[in-house]
Design an enzyme around this catalytic site. Structure first.
Site, PDB file in Angstrom:
ATOM      1  N   THR A  13       0.541  -1.202   0.081  1.00  0.00           N
ATOM      2  CA  THR A  13       0.017   0.295  -0.092  1.00  0.00           C
ATOM      3  C   THR A  13       0.752   1.324  -0.216  1.00  0.00           C
ATOM      4  O   THR A  13       2.347   1.172   0.316  1.00  0.00           O
ATOM      5  CB  THR A  13      -1.220  -0.035   1.470  1.00  0.00           C
ATOM      6  OG1 THR A  13      -0.026  -0.307   2.301  1.00  0.00           O
ATOM      7  CG2 THR A  13      -1.808  -1.492   1.004  1.00  0.00           C
ATOM      8  N   ASP A  14      -0.200   2.244  -0.254  1.00  0.00           N
ATOM      9  CA  ASP A  14       0.490   3.861  -0.522  1.00  0.00           C
ATOM     10  C   ASP A  14       0.576   4.391   0.683  1.00  0.00           C
ATOM     11  O   ASP A  14       0.217   3.921   1.475  1.00  0.00           O
ATOM     12  CB  ASP A  14       0.645   4.399  -1.510  1.00  0.00           C
ATOM     13  CG  ASP A  14      -0.703   4.663  -1.983  1.00  0.00           C
ATOM     14  OD1 ASP A  14      -2.023   4.571  -1.175  1.00  0.00           O
ATOM     15  OD2 ASP A  14      -1.127   4.843  -3.154  1.00  0.00           O
ATOM     16  N   LEU A  15       0.963   5.785   1.231  1.00  0.00           N
ATOM     17  CA  LEU A  15       0.556   6.946   2.163  1.00  0.00           C
ATOM     18  C   LEU A  15      -0.875   6.735   2.461  1.00  0.00           C
ATOM     19  O   LEU A  15      -1.513   6.948   3.491  1.00  0.00           O
ATOM     20  CB  LEU A  15       0.878   7.956   1.879  1.00  0.00           C
ATOM     21  CG  LEU A  15       0.922   8.714   2.842  1.00  0.00           C
ATOM     22  CD1 LEU A  15       1.518   8.237   4.095  1.00  0.00           C
ATOM     23  CD2 LEU A  15       1.661  10.671   2.323  1.00  0.00           C
ATOM     24  N   ILE A  18      -3.575   2.801  -0.353  1.00  0.00           N
ATOM     25  CA  ILE A  18      -4.654   1.940  -0.944  1.00  0.00           C
ATOM     26  C   ILE A  18      -3.505   0.878  -1.685  1.00  0.00           C
ATOM     27  O   ILE A  18      -2.280   1.197  -1.257  1.00  0.00           O
ATOM     28  CB  ILE A  18      -5.385   2.718  -1.844  1.00  0.00           C
ATOM     29  CG1 ILE A  18      -4.728   4.065  -2.982  1.00  0.00           C
ATOM     30  CG2 ILE A  18      -6.694   3.114  -1.232  1.00  0.00           C
ATOM     31  CD1 ILE A  18      -5.731   4.496  -3.635  1.00  0.00           C
TER      32      ILE A  18
END
Length: 133
Positions: A13-15, A18
């Site tokens: 996931t990213d920040l 997601i």
């Protein structure tokens, strides 16, 4: 159609929490490897004996809806078209029955010189039979 399960880990996931867009490509790569294995193709042997490897030539991708941490996903792989030196596949990443990501992937068969070559006859026959069923 081949189905392969994948779980979303924190590292995927990213920040925003997601799945980072490039990780969908990793998911479908792993599913293609498992699909090829299930078809009965040993890629290491294919390289050693036939001198043939696969490379992604083209990917058309649509990001439709985000996957999130801890989602249980399924990656589907289905052959669409076979030419003497290429395999075109339809791949999707789903959560339950909802398509989150869809891609059309073209694989090229390459020889030891990394130039396009025909698919080995046995492999082409196996894939042709799979596509008929």
């Amino acid at each position: 159609m081949h189905r392969w399960p994948v779980r979303v880990y924190y590292e995927d996931t990213d920040l925003a929490g997601i799945v980072y867009y490039a990780n969908y490509l990793r998911f479908i790569e792993r599913a293609r490897t498992e699909w090829i294995r299930e078809v009965g193709i040993d890629q290491t042997r294919l390289k050693e004996v036939e001198g043939a490897v696969f490379a992604v030539r083209r990917v058309e991708a649509d990001y439709l809806s985000p996957a999130r941490f801890d989602d249980a996903l399924t990656v589907t792989t289905a052959p669409l078209r076979l030419t003497p030196a290429r395999i075109e596949l339809d791949q999707q990443v789903l959560r339950s029955d909802r398509v989150l990501f869809a891609a059309r992937v073209t694989l090229a068969c390459l020889g030891p010189d990394m130039r396009p070559r025909r698919l080995p006859a046995g492999l082409a026959a196996a894939l042709s039979e799979l596509m008929r069923n």
